[in-house]
Design an enzyme around this catalytic site. Structure first.
Site, PDB file in Angstrom:
ATOM      1  N   SER A 139      18.882  14.827   4.319  1.00  0.00           N
ATOM      2  CA  SER A 139      19.813  15.336   5.324  1.00  0.00           C
ATOM      3  C   SER A 139      21.196  15.313   4.712  1.00  0.00           C
ATOM      4  O   SER A 139      21.498  14.458   3.864  1.00  0.00           O
ATOM      5  CB  SER A 139      19.788  14.461   6.577  1.00  0.00           C
ATOM      6  OG  SER A 139      20.850  14.804   7.451  1.00  0.00           O
ATOM      7  N   TYR A 152      20.125   6.165  10.528  1.00  0.00           N
ATOM      8  CA  TYR A 152      19.569   7.407   9.992  1.00  0.00           C
ATOM      9  C   TYR A 152      20.328   7.843   8.745  1.00  0.00           C
ATOM     10  O   TYR A 152      19.716   8.206   7.733  1.00  0.00           O
ATOM     11  CB  TYR A 152      19.648   8.487  11.068  1.00  0.00           C
ATOM     12  CG  TYR A 152      19.201   9.868  10.615  1.00  0.00           C
ATOM     13  CD1 TYR A 152      17.851  10.208  10.597  1.00  0.00           C
ATOM     14  CD2 TYR A 152      20.129  10.831  10.216  1.00  0.00           C
ATOM     15  CE1 TYR A 152      17.435  11.475  10.186  1.00  0.00           C
ATOM     16  CE2 TYR A 152      19.728  12.094   9.813  1.00  0.00           C
ATOM     17  CZ  TYR A 152      18.383  12.414   9.795  1.00  0.00           C
ATOM     18  OH  TYR A 152      17.977  13.667   9.383  1.00  0.00           O
TER      19      TYR A 152
END
Length: 262
Positions: A139, A152
Protein backbone atom coordinates in the site's frame (compact mmCIF):
# COMPACT_ATOMS: atom_id res chain seq x y z
CA UNK A 1 -2.26 -8.72 -24.87
CA UNK A 2 -1.34 -12.35 -24.22
CA UNK A 3 0.71 -12.40 -21.01
CA UNK A 4 1.79 -16.00 -21.47
CA UNK A 5 0.20 -17.22 -18.24
CA UNK A 6 -1.71 -20.15 -19.74
CA UNK A 7 -1.60 -23.23 -17.48
CA UNK A 8 0.58 -21.57 -14.87
CA UNK A 9 -0.54 -22.16 -11.30
CA UNK A 10 -1.23 -19.08 -9.19
CA UNK A 11 -2.07 -18.87 -5.51
CA UNK A 12 -4.13 -15.83 -4.55
CA UNK A 13 -4.77 -15.16 -0.87
CA UNK A 14 -7.74 -13.02 0.05
CA UNK A 15 -9.41 -14.25 -3.14
CA UNK A 16 -12.92 -13.93 -1.77
CA UNK A 17 -13.43 -10.24 -2.55
CA UNK A 18 -11.87 -7.00 -3.74
CA UNK A 19 -8.40 -6.98 -5.25
CA UNK A 20 -7.84 -10.69 -4.64
CA UNK A 21 -11.10 -11.66 -6.33
CA UNK A 22 -10.40 -9.47 -9.37
CA UNK A 23 -6.85 -10.80 -9.62
CA UNK A 24 -8.10 -14.38 -9.55
CA UNK A 25 -10.53 -13.48 -12.35
CA UNK A 26 -7.71 -11.93 -14.37
CA UNK A 27 -5.43 -14.95 -13.95
CA UNK A 28 -8.24 -17.26 -15.04
CA UNK A 29 -8.93 -15.07 -18.07
CA UNK A 30 -5.25 -15.42 -18.99
CA UNK A 31 -5.58 -19.21 -18.89
CA UNK A 32 -3.91 -19.82 -15.53
CA UNK A 33 -5.09 -22.23 -12.89
CA UNK A 34 -5.86 -20.54 -9.59
CA UNK A 35 -5.83 -21.59 -5.96
CA UNK A 36 -7.87 -19.06 -3.98
CA UNK A 37 -7.46 -18.91 -0.22
CA UNK A 38 -9.82 -16.85 1.90
CA UNK A 39 -12.03 -17.07 4.94
CA UNK A 40 -14.98 -16.95 2.54
CA UNK A 41 -14.66 -18.30 -1.01
CA UNK A 42 -18.33 -18.46 -2.03
CA UNK A 43 -18.04 -16.03 -4.97
CA UNK A 44 -14.57 -17.22 -5.95
CA UNK A 45 -15.86 -20.79 -6.41
CA UNK A 46 -18.18 -19.60 -9.18
CA UNK A 47 -15.38 -18.30 -11.40
CA UNK A 48 -14.36 -21.57 -13.10
CA UNK A 49 -14.60 -25.34 -13.04
CA UNK A 50 -12.67 -27.63 -10.72
CA UNK A 51 -10.06 -28.34 -13.41
CA UNK A 52 -8.87 -24.73 -13.25
CA UNK A 53 -9.82 -23.56 -9.80
CA UNK A 54 -9.33 -24.71 -6.22
CA UNK A 55 -10.87 -22.92 -3.24
CA UNK A 56 -9.34 -23.19 0.22
CA UNK A 57 -11.42 -21.77 3.06
CA UNK A 58 -8.88 -20.67 5.64
CA UNK A 59 -7.85 -17.78 7.85
CA UNK A 60 -4.44 -16.70 6.57
CA UNK A 61 -3.55 -15.34 10.02
CA UNK A 62 -3.26 -18.87 11.41
CA UNK A 63 0.31 -20.22 11.65
CA UNK A 64 -0.37 -23.32 9.54
CA UNK A 65 -2.24 -21.55 6.72
CA UNK A 66 0.72 -21.13 4.36
CA UNK A 67 1.65 -24.80 4.43
CA UNK A 68 -1.98 -25.88 4.07
CA UNK A 69 -2.55 -23.72 0.99
CA UNK A 70 0.75 -24.65 -0.67
CA UNK A 71 0.14 -28.35 -0.13
CA UNK A 72 -3.38 -28.06 -1.52
CA UNK A 73 -2.01 -26.36 -4.65
CA UNK A 74 0.59 -29.08 -5.20
CA UNK A 75 -1.93 -31.87 -4.70
CA UNK A 76 -4.37 -30.29 -7.14
CA UNK A 77 -2.05 -28.98 -9.86
CA UNK A 78 1.45 -30.35 -9.22
CA UNK A 79 3.34 -27.04 -9.24
CA UNK A 80 3.27 -23.43 -8.01
CA UNK A 81 4.34 -20.66 -10.38
CA UNK A 82 2.89 -17.50 -8.87
CA UNK A 83 1.99 -16.30 -5.39
CA UNK A 84 -0.09 -13.17 -4.87
CA UNK A 85 0.10 -12.42 -1.15
CA UNK A 86 -2.99 -10.28 -0.66
CA UNK A 87 -5.09 -11.26 2.37
CA UNK A 88 -5.18 -8.37 4.79
CA UNK A 89 -7.17 -6.16 7.11
CA UNK A 90 -7.34 -2.43 7.80
CA UNK A 91 -9.29 -0.92 10.68
CA UNK A 92 -9.61 2.80 11.24
CA UNK A 93 -8.22 3.86 14.63
CA UNK A 94 -8.85 7.03 16.59
CA UNK A 95 -5.14 7.46 17.21
CA UNK A 96 -1.89 5.62 17.89
CA UNK A 97 -2.46 5.86 21.64
CA UNK A 98 -5.74 3.95 21.56
CA UNK A 99 -4.42 1.22 19.24
CA UNK A 100 -4.00 -1.72 21.61
CA UNK A 101 -1.50 -4.57 21.64
CA UNK A 102 -4.32 -6.84 20.47
CA UNK A 103 -4.99 -4.53 17.53
CA UNK A 104 -1.32 -4.52 16.55
CA UNK A 105 -0.99 -8.27 16.92
CA UNK A 106 -4.08 -9.05 14.84
CA UNK A 107 -3.01 -6.74 12.01
CA UNK A 108 0.63 -7.85 11.89
CA UNK A 109 -0.33 -11.52 12.17
CA UNK A 110 -2.38 -11.31 8.98
CA UNK A 111 -0.85 -8.47 6.98
CA UNK A 112 2.80 -9.36 7.56
CA UNK A 113 3.23 -12.81 9.09
CA UNK A 114 0.59 -14.23 6.75
CA UNK A 115 2.79 -13.09 3.86
CA UNK A 116 5.96 -14.43 5.48
CA UNK A 117 4.45 -17.86 6.06
CA UNK A 118 2.92 -18.11 2.59
CA UNK A 119 6.20 -17.13 0.91
CA UNK A 120 8.10 -19.62 3.07
CA UNK A 121 5.65 -22.36 2.06
CA UNK A 122 5.93 -21.85 -1.72
CA UNK A 123 9.62 -21.03 -2.05
CA UNK A 124 10.97 -24.62 -1.89
CA UNK A 125 8.74 -25.61 -4.83
CA UNK A 126 9.65 -22.53 -6.86
CA UNK A 127 13.36 -23.02 -6.22
CA UNK A 128 13.13 -26.66 -7.26
CA UNK A 129 11.39 -25.55 -10.47
CA UNK A 130 14.07 -22.92 -11.03
CA UNK A 131 11.42 -20.24 -11.56
CA UNK A 132 8.65 -18.48 -9.68
CA UNK A 133 7.07 -15.12 -8.96
CA UNK A 134 6.17 -13.62 -5.60
CA UNK A 135 3.89 -10.57 -5.64
CA UNK A 136 2.81 -8.91 -2.42
CA UNK A 137 -0.05 -6.46 -2.00
CA UNK A 138 1.43 -3.49 -0.21
CA UNK A 139 0.00 0.00 0.00
CA UNK A 140 1.18 3.55 -0.47
CA UNK A 141 0.46 3.74 3.29
CA UNK A 142 3.64 1.69 3.68
CA UNK A 143 5.63 4.67 2.39
CA UNK A 144 3.49 7.54 3.65
CA UNK A 145 1.46 6.51 6.73
CA UNK A 146 -2.24 7.25 7.01
CA UNK A 147 -3.19 9.00 10.26
CA UNK A 148 -6.15 6.71 11.02
CA UNK A 149 -4.23 3.51 10.16
CA UNK A 150 -1.17 3.19 12.42
CA UNK A 151 -0.95 -0.59 12.59
CA UNK A 152 -1.93 -1.06 8.94
CA UNK A 153 0.66 1.48 7.74
CA UNK A 154 3.44 -0.20 9.70
CA UNK A 155 2.41 -3.65 8.45
CA UNK A 156 2.62 -2.46 4.84
CA UNK A 157 6.05 -0.92 5.45
CA UNK A 158 7.08 -4.38 6.63
CA UNK A 159 5.75 -5.90 3.40
CA UNK A 160 8.03 -3.59 1.40
CA UNK A 161 11.11 -4.80 3.26
CA UNK A 162 9.99 -8.44 3.13
CA UNK A 163 9.78 -8.29 -0.65
CA UNK A 164 13.07 -6.43 -0.94
CA UNK A 165 14.77 -9.10 1.17
CA UNK A 166 13.24 -11.99 -0.79
CA UNK A 167 14.34 -10.33 -4.01
CA UNK A 168 17.89 -9.94 -2.75
CA UNK A 169 18.19 -13.60 -1.73
CA UNK A 170 16.24 -15.40 -4.45
CA UNK A 171 16.23 -13.45 -7.74
CA UNK A 172 19.52 -15.05 -8.76
CA UNK A 173 17.87 -18.44 -8.23
CA UNK A 174 14.95 -17.67 -10.52
CA UNK A 175 12.35 -16.34 -8.09
CA UNK A 176 11.36 -12.68 -8.43
CA UNK A 177 9.64 -10.70 -5.68
CA UNK A 178 7.76 -7.41 -6.10
CA UNK A 179 5.14 -5.31 -4.38
CA UNK A 180 2.07 -3.77 -5.97
CA UNK A 181 1.14 -0.72 -3.90
CA UNK A 182 -2.45 0.44 -4.33
CA UNK A 183 -3.92 3.60 -2.86
CA UNK A 184 -7.48 4.87 -2.85
CA UNK A 185 -8.93 1.70 -4.43
CA UNK A 186 -12.60 1.23 -3.58
CA UNK A 187 -12.69 -2.26 -2.11
CA UNK A 188 -14.83 -3.79 0.66
CA UNK A 189 -12.35 -2.25 3.12
CA UNK A 190 -13.87 1.10 2.15
CA UNK A 191 -17.51 0.06 2.27
CA UNK A 192 -17.59 -2.34 5.22
CA UNK A 193 -19.20 -1.10 8.47
CA UNK A 194 -16.50 0.73 10.40
CA UNK A 195 -14.35 1.00 7.29
CA UNK A 196 -12.77 3.96 5.53
CA UNK A 197 -16.04 5.47 4.35
CA UNK A 198 -17.53 5.51 7.83
CA UNK A 199 -14.37 7.18 9.16
CA UNK A 200 -14.44 9.76 6.36
CA UNK A 201 -18.15 10.41 6.82
CA UNK A 202 -17.50 11.11 10.49
CA UNK A 203 -14.53 13.34 9.67
CA UNK A 204 -16.43 15.43 7.12
CA UNK A 205 -19.80 15.21 8.91
CA UNK A 206 -21.67 14.02 5.82
CA UNK A 207 -23.07 10.91 4.15
CA UNK A 208 -20.79 8.11 2.97
CA UNK A 209 -21.09 9.01 -0.71
CA UNK A 210 -20.62 12.71 0.01
CA UNK A 211 -17.53 11.70 1.96
CA UNK A 212 -15.97 10.28 -1.23
CA UNK A 213 -16.36 13.65 -2.96
CA UNK A 214 -15.00 15.50 0.07
CA UNK A 215 -12.06 13.13 0.30
CA UNK A 216 -11.18 13.53 -3.38
CA UNK A 217 -11.38 17.29 -3.05
CA UNK A 218 -9.16 17.35 0.06
CA UNK A 219 -6.61 14.82 -1.21
CA UNK A 220 -6.32 16.46 -4.64
CA UNK A 221 -5.96 13.00 -6.17
CA UNK A 222 -4.81 13.70 -9.75
CA UNK A 223 -6.98 10.94 -11.22
CA UNK A 224 -10.05 12.64 -9.76
CA UNK A 225 -11.69 9.35 -8.74
CA UNK A 226 -11.16 6.27 -6.63
CA UNK A 227 -9.47 3.33 -8.29
CA UNK A 228 -11.00 -0.06 -9.09
CA UNK A 229 -9.76 -3.47 -7.93
CA UNK A 230 -9.46 -4.70 -11.52
CA UNK A 231 -6.94 -1.93 -12.21
CA UNK A 232 -4.70 -3.38 -9.52
CA UNK A 233 -5.28 -6.88 -10.90
CA UNK A 234 -3.92 -5.78 -14.28
CA UNK A 235 -0.63 -4.74 -12.68
CA UNK A 236 -0.40 -7.99 -10.72
CA UNK A 237 -0.91 -10.00 -13.91
CA UNK A 238 1.81 -8.03 -15.68
CA UNK A 239 4.29 -8.52 -12.82
CA UNK A 240 3.49 -12.25 -12.84
CA UNK A 241 4.29 -12.55 -16.53
CA UNK A 242 7.60 -13.02 -18.31
CA UNK A 243 7.20 -9.50 -19.70
CA UNK A 244 8.34 -8.37 -16.24
CA UNK A 245 11.13 -10.90 -15.76
CA UNK A 246 13.78 -8.16 -15.32
CA UNK A 247 11.73 -6.51 -12.53
CA UNK A 248 12.48 -7.66 -8.99
CA UNK A 249 12.63 -5.92 -5.64
CA UNK A 250 10.37 -3.09 -6.81
CA UNK A 251 7.22 -1.48 -5.45
CA UNK A 252 4.85 -0.39 -8.20
CA UNK A 253 2.17 2.13 -7.28
CA UNK A 254 -1.40 1.90 -8.53
CA UNK A 255 -2.56 5.10 -6.91
CA UNK A 256 -4.02 7.60 -9.36
CA UNK A 257 -0.86 9.73 -9.13
CA UNK A 258 -1.23 10.52 -5.43
CA UNK A 259 2.35 9.97 -4.27
CA UNK A 260 4.07 12.75 -6.24
CA UNK A 261 1.51 15.29 -5.05
CA UNK A 262 1.90 14.78 -1.30
Amino acid sequence: MDLGLKDRVAIVTGAGAGIGFETAKRFLAEGARVVGASRTTHDFRKLAGADRLLAVDIDMATPQAGEVVAQAALEAFGRIDILFNNAGQAHARESFLVTSDADWQATLELNLMGYVRMARAVLPTMLAQGKGVLIHCGSEAGRLPVSILPDYSVSKAGVLMLSKYLSREYTARGVRSNVVAPAHIRTPLWDAPGGFLDALAQKFACSREEAVTAFLRESKLPAGRLGRPDEVASMVAFLASDLAEFISGESVGVDGGVMPTI
